[in-house]
Design a protein around this motif. Structure first.
Motif, PDB file in Angstrom:
ATOM      1  N   VAL A  10       0.835  -1.195   0.000  1.00  3.36           N
ATOM      2  CA  VAL A  10       0.000   0.000   0.000  1.00  3.36           C
ATOM      3  C   VAL A  10       0.875   1.253   0.000  1.00  3.36           C
ATOM      4  O   VAL A  10       2.014   1.231   0.467  1.00  3.36           O
ATOM      5  N   LYS A  11       0.332   2.329  -0.520  1.00  9.11           N
ATOM      6  CA  LYS A  11       1.080   3.580  -0.599  1.00  9.11           C
ATOM      7  C   LYS A  11       1.212   4.249   0.770  1.00  9.11           C
ATOM      8  O   LYS A  11       2.258   4.788   1.111  1.00  9.11           O
ATOM      9  N   ASN A  12       0.125   4.227   1.555  1.00 11.72           N
ATOM     10  CA  ASN A  12       0.104   4.905   2.843  1.00 11.72           C
ATOM     11  C   ASN A  12      -0.565   3.995   3.864  1.00 11.72           C
ATOM     12  O   ASN A  12      -1.786   3.808   3.829  1.00 11.72           O
ATOM     13  N   ILE A  13       0.216   3.436   4.778  1.00 12.64           N
ATOM     14  CA  ILE A  13      -0.315   2.467   5.744  1.00 12.64           C
ATOM     15  C   ILE A  13      -1.388   3.085   6.628  1.00 12.64           C
ATOM     16  O   ILE A  13      -2.374   2.428   6.963  1.00 12.64           O
ATOM     17  N   HIS A  14      -1.254   4.361   6.985  1.00 14.38           N
ATOM     18  CA  HIS A  14      -2.254   4.995   7.861  1.00 14.38           C
ATOM     19  C   HIS A  14      -3.601   5.126   7.151  1.00 14.38           C
ATOM     20  O   HIS A  14      -4.645   4.827   7.730  1.00 14.38           O
ATOM     21  N   LYS A  15      -3.569   5.545   5.908  1.00 12.72           N
ATOM     22  CA  LYS A  15      -4.804   5.669   5.118  1.00 12.72           C
ATOM     23  C   LYS A  15      -5.442   4.296   4.898  1.00 12.72           C
ATOM     24  O   LYS A  15      -6.662   4.136   5.015  1.00 12.72           O
ATOM     25  N   SER A  16      -4.624   3.292   4.621  1.00 10.35           N
ATOM     26  CA  SER A  16      -5.150   1.938   4.403  1.00 10.35           C
ATOM     27  C   SER A  16      -5.725   1.354   5.688  1.00 10.35           C
ATOM     28  O   SER A  16      -6.791   0.734   5.675  1.00 10.35           O
ATOM     29  N   LYS A  17      -5.037   1.553   6.808  1.00 12.60           N
ATOM     30  CA  LYS A  17      -5.564   1.051   8.077  1.00 12.60           C
ATOM     31  C   LYS A  17      -6.899   1.708   8.405  1.00 12.60           C
ATOM     32  O   LYS A  17      -7.828   1.036   8.849  1.00 12.60           O
ATOM     33  N   GLU A  18      -7.008   2.995   8.180  1.00 10.54           N
ATOM     34  CA  GLU A  18      -8.279   3.688   8.431  1.00 10.54           C
ATOM     35  C   GLU A  18      -9.381   3.088   7.576  1.00 10.54           C
ATOM     36  O   GLU A  18     -10.491   2.805   8.057  1.00 10.54           O
ATOM     37  N   PHE A  19      -9.112   2.852   6.298  1.00  9.22           N
ATOM     38  CA  PHE A  19     -10.110   2.290   5.388  1.00  9.22           C
ATOM     39  C   PHE A  19     -10.527   0.885   5.828  1.00  9.22           C
ATOM     40  O   PHE A  19     -11.714   0.595   5.964  1.00  9.22           O
ATOM     41  N   TYR A  20      -9.554   0.016   6.065  1.00  7.47           N
ATOM     42  CA  TYR A  20      -9.878  -1.368   6.404  1.00  7.47           C
ATOM     43  C   TYR A  20     -10.473  -1.513   7.799  1.00  7.47           C
ATOM     44  O   TYR A  20     -11.439  -2.260   7.985  1.00  7.47           O
ATOM     45  N   LEU A  21      -9.922  -0.806   8.772  1.00  9.50           N
ATOM     46  CA  LEU A  21     -10.371  -0.991  10.156  1.00  9.50           C
ATOM     47  C   LEU A  21     -11.635  -0.197  10.479  1.00  9.50           C
ATOM     48  O   LEU A  21     -12.563  -0.738  11.085  1.00  9.50           O
ATOM     49  N   GLU A  22     -11.684   1.054  10.094  1.00  8.52           N
ATOM     50  CA  GLU A  22     -12.816   1.897  10.484  1.00  8.52           C
ATOM     51  C   GLU A  22     -14.007   1.773   9.544  1.00  8.52           C
ATOM     52  O   GLU A  22     -15.146   1.804   9.992  1.00  8.52           O
ATOM     53  N   ILE A  23     -13.755   1.631   8.270  1.00 13.26           N
ATOM     54  CA  ILE A  23     -14.862   1.622   7.311  1.00 13.26           C
ATOM     55  C   ILE A  23     -15.317   0.202   6.996  1.00 13.26           C
ATOM     56  O   ILE A  23     -16.503  -0.102   7.025  1.00 13.26           O
ATOM     57  N   LEU A  24     -14.353  -0.687   6.712  1.00 10.72           N
ATOM     58  CA  LEU A  24     -14.726  -2.057   6.337  1.00 10.72           C
ATOM     59  C   LEU A  24     -14.879  -2.988   7.530  1.00 10.72           C
ATOM     60  O   LEU A  24     -15.281  -4.135   7.369  1.00 10.72           O
ATOM     61  N   GLN A  25     -14.545  -2.539   8.720  1.00 12.36           N
ATOM     62  CA  GLN A  25     -14.764  -3.269   9.969  1.00 12.36           C
ATOM     63  C   GLN A  25     -13.825  -4.458  10.175  1.00 12.36           C
ATOM     64  O   GLN A  25     -14.139  -5.392  10.910  1.00 12.36           O
ATOM     65  N   PHE A  26     -12.662  -4.453   9.515  1.00 11.77           N
ATOM     66  CA  PHE A  26     -11.652  -5.462   9.802  1.00 11.77           C
ATOM     67  C   PHE A  26     -11.131  -5.242  11.217  1.00 11.77           C
ATOM     68  O   PHE A  26     -11.221  -4.139  11.761  1.00 11.77           O
ATOM     69  N   GLN A  27     -10.564  -6.287  11.804  1.00 15.25           N
ATOM     70  CA  GLN A  27      -9.934  -6.181  13.113  1.00 15.25           C
ATOM     71  C   GLN A  27      -8.424  -6.208  12.926  1.00 15.25           C
ATOM     72  O   GLN A  27      -7.906  -6.978  12.092  1.00 15.25           O
ATOM     73  N   LEU A  28      -7.733  -5.407  13.702  1.00 10.67           N
ATOM     74  CA  LEU A  28      -6.284  -5.432  13.706  1.00 10.67           C
ATOM     75  C   LEU A  28      -5.842  -6.583  14.599  1.00 10.67           C
ATOM     76  O   LEU A  28      -6.126  -6.586  15.797  1.00 10.67           O
ATOM     77  N   ILE A  29      -5.188  -7.570  14.009  1.00 11.10           N
ATOM     78  CA  ILE A  29      -4.714  -8.725  14.780  1.00 11.10           C
ATOM     79  C   ILE A  29      -3.355  -8.406  15.395  1.00 11.10           C
ATOM     80  O   ILE A  29      -3.135  -8.629  16.569  1.00 11.10           O
ATOM     81  N   TYR A  30      -2.454  -7.898  14.593  1.00 11.44           N
ATOM     82  CA  TYR A  30      -1.191  -7.388  15.115  1.00 11.44           C
ATOM     83  C   TYR A  30      -0.560  -6.476  14.076  1.00 11.44           C
ATOM     84  O   TYR A  30      -0.945  -6.476  12.914  1.00 11.44           O
ATOM     85  N   GLU A  31       0.390  -5.687  14.528  1.00 14.72           N
ATOM     86  CA  GLU A  31       1.096  -4.818  13.595  1.00 14.72           C
ATOM     87  C   GLU A  31       2.543  -4.660  14.030  1.00 14.72           C
ATOM     88  O   GLU A  31       2.884  -4.864  15.197  1.00 14.72           O
ATOM     89  N   ARG A  32       3.363  -4.316  13.066  1.00 19.09           N
ATOM     90  CA  ARG A  32       4.746  -3.938  13.318  1.00 19.09           C
ATOM     91  C   ARG A  32       4.856  -2.481  12.848  1.00 19.09           C
ATOM     92  O   ARG A  32       5.033  -2.222  11.661  1.00 19.09           O
ATOM     93  N   ILE A  33       4.698  -1.580  13.791  1.00 20.51           N
ATOM     94  CA  ILE A  33       4.630  -0.155  13.465  1.00 20.51           C
ATOM     95  C   ILE A  33       5.896   0.299  12.742  1.00 20.51           C
ATOM     96  O   ILE A  33       5.824   1.026  11.752  1.00 20.51           O
ATOM     97  N   GLU A  34       7.054  -0.157  13.212  1.00 22.04           N
ATOM     98  CA  GLU A  34       8.317   0.269  12.610  1.00 22.04           C
ATOM     99  C   GLU A  34       8.447  -0.189  11.155  1.00 22.04           C
ATOM    100  O   GLU A  34       9.125   0.455  10.352  1.00 22.04           O
ATOM    101  N   ASP A  35       7.783  -1.276  10.791  1.00 22.75           N
ATOM    102  CA  ASP A  35       7.804  -1.786   9.410  1.00 22.75           C
ATOM    103  C   ASP A  35       6.625  -1.295   8.585  1.00 22.75           C
ATOM    104  O   ASP A  35       6.495  -1.666   7.418  1.00 22.75           O
ATOM    105  N   LYS A  36       5.727  -0.534   9.222  1.00 20.90           N
ATOM    106  CA  LYS A  36       4.510  -0.063   8.559  1.00 20.90           C
ATOM    107  C   LYS A  36       3.735  -1.251   7.977  1.00 20.90           C
ATOM    108  O   LYS A  36       3.378  -1.290   6.813  1.00 20.90           O
ATOM    109  N   PHE A  37       3.471  -2.213   8.863  1.00 21.82           N
ATOM    110  CA  PHE A  37       2.844  -3.485   8.516  1.00 21.82           C
ATOM    111  C   PHE A  37       1.685  -3.745   9.462  1.00 21.82           C
ATOM    112  O   PHE A  37       1.777  -3.475  10.663  1.00 21.82           O
ATOM    113  N   ALA A  38       0.584  -4.305   8.913  1.00 19.27           N
ATOM    114  CA  ALA A  38      -0.555  -4.698   9.748  1.00 19.27           C
ATOM    115  C   ALA A  38      -1.135  -6.016   9.239  1.00 19.27           C
ATOM    116  O   ALA A  38      -1.242  -6.235   8.037  1.00 19.27           O
TER     117      ALA A  38
END
Length: 127
Positions: free
Chosen positions: A12-40
């Protein structure tokens, strides 16, 4: 946690924008992330996906919008209507409107939306 045998990882181009889309709008759950790697690692009703901000590790060619051309991901959900309502609430257009399709004796509702990077997500609910 049990991992599926196939788990797509989307660049993805922007992890923050993608996380907002998937988690807040599409209702996915965050299982885990590696913030330093910009990975979810995210999940919805048993469907599992990984998203990672482009870093060149998996790049086989130049990435340009729309990413994932030629592929769509079907995601079977329990409540397709709530996802539709969230998309409408956030004024996100559908790539393909809600439709009923019959596949070899079973019928399902489905629609397609593009994520911020243009990946096609086909949400379906059998009934």
């Amino acid at each position: 946690m049990k991992f599926n045998k196939l788990i797509p990882e989307l660049s993805v181009k922007n992890i923050h924008k993608s996380k907002e889309f998937y988690l807040e709008i599409l209702q996915f759950q965050l299982i885990y992330e590696r913030i330093e790697d910009k990975f979810a690692f995210i999940s919805l009703d048993g469907a599992q996906m990984m998203i990672e901000q482009c870093n060149g590790h998996w790049q086989t060619g130049e990435l340009e919008y729309s990413y994932g051309r030629g592929i769509n991901f079907q995601i079977e959900v329990e409540d397709i209507e709530s996802i539709l309502q969230n998309l409408k609430k956030h004024s996100i257009p559908l790539f393909r409107d809600l439709m009923l399709n019959n596949y070899s004796g079973f019928t399902q509702k489905e629609f397609i939306v593009q994520d911020p990077d243009g990946y096609l997500l086909r949400f379906s609910q059998a009934f």
